[in-house]
Motif scaffolding. Sequence first.
Motif, PDB file in Angstrom:
ATOM      1  N   LEU A  78       0.798  -1.219   0.000  1.00  0.00           N
ATOM      2  CA  LEU A  78       0.000   0.000   0.000  1.00  0.00           C
ATOM      3  C   LEU A  78       0.836   1.277   0.000  1.00  0.00           C
ATOM      4  O   LEU A  78       0.279   2.369   0.017  1.00  0.00           O
ATOM      5  CB  LEU A  78      -0.951   0.003   1.205  1.00  0.00           C
ATOM      6  CG  LEU A  78      -2.034  -1.074   1.178  1.00  0.00           C
ATOM      7  CD1 LEU A  78      -2.840  -1.043   2.465  1.00  0.00           C
ATOM      8  CD2 LEU A  78      -2.942  -0.903  -0.018  1.00  0.00           C
ATOM      9  N   VAL A  83      -5.850   5.392  -0.351  1.00  0.00           N
ATOM     10  CA  VAL A  83      -6.740   4.480   0.365  1.00  0.00           C
ATOM     11  C   VAL A  83      -7.828   5.292   1.069  1.00  0.00           C
ATOM     12  O   VAL A  83      -7.530   6.247   1.794  1.00  0.00           O
ATOM     13  CB  VAL A  83      -5.981   3.632   1.399  1.00  0.00           C
ATOM     14  CG1 VAL A  83      -6.913   2.624   2.058  1.00  0.00           C
ATOM     15  CG2 VAL A  83      -4.797   2.922   0.752  1.00  0.00           C
ATOM     16  N   ALA A 102       1.260   4.793   3.029  1.00  0.00           N
ATOM     17  CA  ALA A 102       0.078   4.954   2.186  1.00  0.00           C
ATOM     18  C   ALA A 102      -0.392   6.405   2.213  1.00  0.00           C
ATOM     19  O   ALA A 102       0.089   7.226   3.013  1.00  0.00           O
ATOM     20  CB  ALA A 102      -1.040   4.029   2.654  1.00  0.00           C
TER      21      ALA A 102
END
Length: 286
Positions: A78, A83, A102
């Motif tokens: 990630l 996200v 992320a």
Amino acid sequence: MIQDDGGRKSTATYAEPEAVRRQAGDAESSRANRGWWNRNADEYQDDHGAFLGDARFVWCPEGLDEAKARLLGPSGALRERHVLEVGAGAAQCSRWLAAQGARPVALDLSHRQLQHALRIGCGDGDGAGFPLVEADARALPFADASFDAAFSAYGALQFVADPVRVLREVRRVLKPGGRWVFSVTHPLRWTLPDEPGPEGLTVLSSYFDRTPYVEEDEKGRAVYVEHHRTLGDRVRDLVGAGFRLLDVVEPEWPDWNTQEWGGWSPLRGRLIPGTAIFVCERDEGR
């Protein structure tokens, strides 16, 4: 923009609501739950903040940690990925993701919950923060294909009358092949009283009764609403919204976890599942 009020607590008092089972639509559910979380965010963070941590990604009261479970992907997958957290509360999960490299966005319906996110902090001290967005999950304020992955740890899904509407919104903002993972109360729990002791092990309601649980004020207005879906309903909702189901995780209660959280407890957790986690991907065949 979310304003930080320095952590001042609300002093408003409310009469004890009455719990009933009745129909509650999308708009009523949204209004009631926004108000409930705004009123109860302080108590929620006081009661559960230590367990959740400031920058820990916990999926459920059982204590399943994303650092171990990796339901969003393997370690490092990630990094630099965008996200979306749906129903972020104080954004503890997003804070953990940011520390892994992320690029999270934390969205919640409750202004007060997001004020707690500001209180804890949304950066690492070097200016590498992440956005907080106050919005309804039924109408995500993002462009199509904006995110590489999305998740919800006990967020919006059980508080909306039309979960497929939320699922379609999540699919819309995900890039092709994007992963979507969410945790909710295990559907089996709907049949049992919300009690942590032996009295919580007796079936009182039908598993197949989808009538919402509603708490009402003295005028009969909903102040909290929760909606039930069976396991099959959840699968059909996901497939109908354009997702491919990869896994359903039912975390077992670990020996180290001695806390009680509402109806969750070591006694019940060692006998019946308390949480269901659905691991999915945007289905490009639809």
